[in-house]
Design a protein around this motif. Structure first.
Motif, PDB file in Angstrom:
ATOM      1  N   TYR A   1      80.976 -21.244  54.783  1.00  0.00           N
ATOM      2  CA  TYR A   1      80.525 -21.897  56.013  1.00  0.00           C
ATOM      3  C   TYR A   1      81.186 -21.303  57.253  1.00  0.00           C
ATOM      4  O   TYR A   1      80.533 -21.071  58.271  1.00  0.00           O
TER       5      TYR A   1
ATOM      6  N   LEU B   1      82.631 -28.809  54.869  1.00  0.00           N
ATOM      7  CA  LEU B   1      81.363 -29.049  54.203  1.00  0.00           C
ATOM      8  C   LEU B   1      81.700 -29.711  52.863  1.00  0.00           C
ATOM      9  O   LEU B   1      82.356 -29.119  52.013  1.00  0.00           O
TER      10      LEU B   1
ATOM     11  N   ARG C   1      71.837 -20.157  55.706  1.00  0.00           N
ATOM     12  CA  ARG C   1      72.535 -20.130  57.004  1.00  0.00           C
ATOM     13  C   ARG C   1      72.055 -21.303  57.870  1.00  0.00           C
ATOM     14  O   ARG C   1      72.853 -21.998  58.493  1.00  0.00           O
TER      15      ARG C   1
ATOM     16  N   CYS D   1      73.559 -24.676  56.675  1.00  0.00           N
ATOM     17  CA  CYS D   1      74.983 -24.860  56.995  1.00  0.00           C
ATOM     18  C   CYS D   1      75.169 -25.172  58.481  1.00  0.00           C
ATOM     19  O   CYS D   1      75.934 -26.058  58.846  1.00  0.00           O
TER      20      CYS D   1
ATOM     21  N   MET E   1      76.242 -29.337  59.895  1.00  0.00           N
ATOM     22  CA  MET E   1      77.613 -29.603  60.311  1.00  0.00           C
ATOM     23  C   MET E   1      77.649 -30.082  61.745  1.00  0.00           C
ATOM     24  O   MET E   1      77.417 -29.311  62.667  1.00  0.00           O
TER      25      MET E   1
END
Ligand code: ZN
Length: 394
Positions: free
Chosen positions: A24, A292, A322, A325, A329
């Motif tokens: 991440y 994560l 990608r 992630c 977040m």
């Protein structure tokens, strides 16, 4: 001339294969690096591996290889993972690189010669079979956290860094630079929980293991983790503690650091103090990103819930992983990942929303413009009205 922008990830510890939680950080940093380049900055984007320490010595022994062979293997695995994720780093530093080793020895020597480091005694709980020192808080039921055997209080000769000397200067600096530590909640935590109660001197060498950078004027000591690891951000650019630093260093330092929230203390207390001792500028910003989580818990091999980027990429492709992630977040709170969540997100955001947009755009392009796509970056006087209206509406 373009304005320089130096961005770093933390260096990844080479104790084992990286999971998606580790990956991440490079994805997040890569997105920032790409954005800054797009904005016109001269970006230098660095990542790498932290390769010393007793844990690696032990893992190598268990695997029947030398520590160097062990870290060569894991560093290659980490780099392959970063490359798989299509990240655009400019440099991958390893703390076993020869020029890093020599520059760290020079930094250590300078600290010693100018009186920031002194020789003393490290006292801790020692497990003889494991040959490891533990702090009070690391013990599990008063026993060795690795093997569960009893520990004894022992001392070893060690070098210490005089943190107290710089404590007030750092407090003042953090108070005068509200953006230095991000997110803000972490800044208050550093000030109130660590700095204001007073700092302990930091143990910066060990004699109980060998896999580290030797202190060149006292070779039974190896330089203990933080002076070695944190210095990577400047050694990589050609910083010299005892001589003239490179043009690269003068151009790009100071950096913006992207790190995990668990190592924020080292980057916002020890690292700035080392830099103050060297008389160098402090980092522009230290951002401690959240974690994560898997099913809202920590990823761990012993629980068996580890998710690897390689498996996700094989199933969904790099860009979708990608996207997940970065989307999942929030700025300061932990994000969550499960296979179900990834599928749901890809179906709703990428297939449904983005897919629909693309499909409709293509249909209209065919219907109204005979399928011809024109270059949208061409500037015509007619655009002036729209641009000034947009600017005035800010
Ligand atoms: Zn033990």
């Amino acid at each position: 001339m373009k304005e320089p922008f130096y961005l770093t990830t933390a260096i990844a510890y080479t104790s084992g294969r990286p999971h998606i939680g580790n990956t991440y950080e490079i994805i997040l940093s890569d997105a920032i690096a790409r954005f800054k380049r797009e904005q016109g900055y001269d970006v230098f984007f660095q990542t790498g591996t932290d390769e010393h320490g007793i844990k690696i010595e032990e893992k190598a022994e268990a695997a029947g290889v030398t520590p160097q062979e062990f870290v060569d293997g894991v560093a290659a695995q980490i780099r392959a993972n970063w490359d798989l994720m299509n990240t655009t780093y400019d440099k991958f530093i390893r703390t076993t690189d020869e020029d890093h080793v020599r520059r760290v020895q020079d930094i250590f020597r300078r600290f010693y010669e100018q009186g920031d480091i002194y020789k003393g005694e490290y006292e801790g709980w020692y497990c003889t079979p494991c040959e490891s020192f533990w702090t009070e808080s690391q013990l599990v039921d008063g026993k060795c956290p690795d093997c569960g055997r009893p520990v004894t209080k022992q001392k070893e000769e060690a070098y210490f860094f005089n943190m107290k000397k710089y404590e007030q200067r750092l407090i003042d600096y953090i108070e005068e630079h509200p953006d230095f530590i991000q997110p803000e909640s972490r800044r208050n935590e550093m000030l109130n929980n660590f700095l204001r109660p007073g700092l302990q001197d930091l143990c910066v060498s060990r004699t109980s293991f060998k896999w580290g950078i030797p202190v060149d004027f006292d070779p039974k000591h190896v330089i203990y983790v933080w002076v070695d690891a944190l210095s990577n951000y400047i050694t990589s650019l050609g910083y010299e503690a005892l001589g003239e630093s490179s043009g690269m260093y003068r151009k790009y330092w100071p950096a913006t650091h992207i790190i995990g929230k668990d190592i924020l203390r080292f980057h916002t207390i020890y690292w700035p103090i080392f830099l103050m001792a060297l008389g160098e500028p402090l980092p522009k910003k230290v951002f401690g990103h959240p974690w994560l989580l898997v099913d809202n818990g920590k990823m761990s091999k012993s629980i068996g819930n580890v998710i690897y980027a390689e498996d996700l990429v094989e199933a969904f492709g790099v860009d979708a992983v990608r996207y997940f992630c970065l989307h999942e977040m929030p700025f300061a709170q932990d994000g969550n990942i499960t296979w179900e969540l990834v599928i749901e997100r890809i179906n709703s955001d990428l297939a449904n929303v983005l897919g629909n947009l693309v499909s409709r755009t293509i249909a209209m392009c065919n219907k109204y413009f005979d399928g011809v796509i024109s270059n949208p970056r061409v500037y015509d006087p007619v655009d002036e009205g729209l641009i000034s209206t947009a600017l005035a509406a800010r």
